[in-house]
Design a protein around this motif. Sequence first.
Motif, PDB file in Angstrom:
ATOM      1  N   ASN A   1     126.548 -22.242 -79.812  1.00 19.89           N
ATOM      2  CA  ASN A   1     125.366 -23.103 -79.828  1.00 19.89           C
ATOM      3  C   ASN A   1     124.526 -22.820 -81.072  1.00 19.89           C
ATOM      4  OD1 ASN A   1     123.642 -20.836 -79.282  1.00 19.89           O
ATOM      5  ND2 ASN A   1     124.122 -21.017 -77.125  1.00 19.89           N
ATOM      6  N   ASP A   2     123.518 -23.616 -81.287  1.00 22.79           N
ATOM      7  CA  ASP A   2     122.651 -23.501 -82.466  1.00 22.79           C
ATOM      8  C   ASP A   2     121.712 -22.322 -82.269  1.00 22.79           C
ATOM      9  OD1 ASP A   2     121.327 -23.941 -84.807  1.00 22.79           O
ATOM     10  OD2 ASP A   2     120.349 -25.779 -84.176  1.00 22.79           O
ATOM     11  N   PHE A   3     122.245 -21.128 -82.374  1.00 25.41           N
ATOM     12  CA  PHE A   3     121.527 -19.892 -82.084  1.00 25.41           C
ATOM     13  C   PHE A   3     120.803 -19.378 -83.314  1.00 25.41           C
ATOM     14  CE2 PHE A   3     121.388 -15.252 -82.016  1.00 25.41           C
ATOM     15  CZ  PHE A   3     120.767 -15.021 -80.804  1.00 25.41           C
ATOM     16  N   GLY A   4     119.602 -18.875 -83.100  1.00 27.20           N
ATOM     17  CA  GLY A   4     118.850 -18.195 -84.139  1.00 27.20           C
ATOM     18  C   GLY A   4     118.373 -16.859 -83.614  1.00 27.20           C
ATOM     19  N   TRP A   5     118.185 -15.906 -84.515  1.00 25.36           N
ATOM     20  CA  TRP A   5     117.723 -14.579 -84.139  1.00 25.36           C
ATOM     21  C   TRP A   5     116.201 -14.576 -84.130  1.00 25.36           C
ATOM     22  CZ3 TRP A   5     122.188 -15.684 -86.533  1.00 25.36           C
ATOM     23  CH2 TRP A   5     123.345 -15.100 -86.021  1.00 25.36           C
ATOM     24  N   VAL A   6     115.602 -14.121 -83.015  1.00 23.42           N
ATOM     25  CA  VAL A   6     114.160 -14.199 -82.814  1.00 23.42           C
ATOM     26  C   VAL A   6     113.553 -12.799 -82.852  1.00 23.42           C
ATOM     27  CG1 VAL A   6     112.322 -14.967 -81.260  1.00 23.42           C
ATOM     28  CG2 VAL A   6     114.451 -16.275 -81.421  1.00 23.42           C
ATOM     29  N   VAL A   7     112.578 -12.609 -83.746  1.00 19.96           N
ATOM     30  CA  VAL A   7     111.891 -11.328 -83.882  1.00 19.96           C
ATOM     31  C   VAL A   7     110.832 -11.194 -82.796  1.00 19.96           C
ATOM     32  CG1 VAL A   7     110.548  -9.846 -85.424  1.00 19.96           C
ATOM     33  CG2 VAL A   7     112.294 -11.374 -86.372  1.00 19.96           C
ATOM     34  N   GLU A   8     109.986 -12.179 -82.668  1.00 20.70           N
ATOM     35  CA  GLU A   8     108.948 -12.223 -81.641  1.00 20.70           C
ATOM     36  C   GLU A   8     109.010 -13.596 -80.998  1.00 20.70           C
ATOM     37  OE1 GLU A   8     104.982 -11.539 -83.018  1.00 20.70           O
ATOM     38  OE2 GLU A   8     105.535  -9.734 -84.089  1.00 20.70           O
ATOM     39  N   GLU A   9     108.940 -13.615 -79.691  1.00 20.73           N
ATOM     40  CA  GLU A   9     109.036 -14.902 -79.016  1.00 20.73           C
ATOM     41  C   GLU A   9     107.976 -15.004 -77.933  1.00 20.73           C
ATOM     42  OE1 GLU A   9     112.632 -17.733 -77.674  1.00 20.73           O
ATOM     43  OE2 GLU A   9     112.783 -15.660 -77.011  1.00 20.73           O
ATOM     44  N   LEU A  10     107.397 -16.162 -77.841  1.00 20.21           N
ATOM     45  CA  LEU A  10     106.491 -16.468 -76.745  1.00 20.21           C
ATOM     46  C   LEU A  10     107.348 -16.962 -75.595  1.00 20.21           C
ATOM     47  CD1 LEU A  10     103.575 -16.821 -75.733  1.00 20.21           C
ATOM     48  CD2 LEU A  10     103.639 -19.137 -76.663  1.00 20.21           C
ATOM     49  N   ARG A  11     107.265 -16.282 -74.479  1.00 18.04           N
ATOM     50  CA  ARG A  11     108.131 -16.644 -73.354  1.00 18.04           C
ATOM     51  C   ARG A  11     107.781 -18.024 -72.810  1.00 18.04           C
ATOM     52  NH1 ARG A  11     105.901 -16.506 -68.517  1.00 18.04           N
ATOM     53  NH2 ARG A  11     103.943 -15.408 -68.223  1.00 18.04           N
ATOM     54  N   LEU A  12     108.793 -18.708 -72.310  1.00 20.36           N
ATOM     55  CA  LEU A  12     108.571 -20.008 -71.676  1.00 20.36           C
ATOM     56  C   LEU A  12     107.679 -19.830 -70.459  1.00 20.36           C
ATOM     57  CD1 LEU A  12     112.144 -21.562 -71.855  1.00 20.36           C
ATOM     58  CD2 LEU A  12     110.138 -22.162 -73.210  1.00 20.36           C
ATOM     59  N   GLY A  13     106.809 -20.767 -70.249  1.00 21.13           N
ATOM     60  CA  GLY A  13     105.907 -20.702 -69.102  1.00 21.13           C
ATOM     61  C   GLY A  13     104.727 -19.771 -69.300  1.00 21.13           C
TER      62      GLY A  13
END
Length: 184
Positions: free
Chosen positions: A109-121
């Motif tokens: 899939n169109d995957f990217g590496w995430v350093v910091e992420e705001l969680r869903l919800g």
Amino acid sequence: MRKEYGVALRELFTEGLTHACPQFTLVKKHSALAGFPGERTYCWRFSETIFLWVVLIPDGKREAFFVEVGWSRKGRFPQLTIRPSLARPPDAGSEDEYLCRLGELSRGNDFGWVVEELRLGATQKEMMAYITAQTQPISPEVARARVLPLVEEALRELVQHGLSFLNRHAQPCPPGNALQAARP
């Protein structure tokens, strides 16, 4: 991507790629025909006309990055109307110029590496805290420590999946060519 992460990402990725795949060299002179501003492009001149590419793409809106791999059989950076290419990786072999996301090859899939992420919800309070935190400077050491494991993971996937993909599709590539020797 915040400045501190971007600096660490570009430095660590270039260092790691130089070690893991020394055939690829950083294209230092930015050109509209060699990627977009903020990207880093790395080229392996496999032959007179076959140029193999790795493109590091910091995300402009999130603390994340993508990696694209591909080729041009025209001796240049792929001049595509859309990136990544529309053809799926299994159907790409006949394309003269092609770029796809490494995540598509390694994870499907169109995957990217995430350093910091705001969680869903996330609540509004959590969103505001996240946005506020992004405006605060971080030290180069902290940025490097957070980015390094993601760069190492991306480079492992590049060596395992990206090089084998290029080996299969960037023809003409005789059996037992240098791409196979590039794998650790």
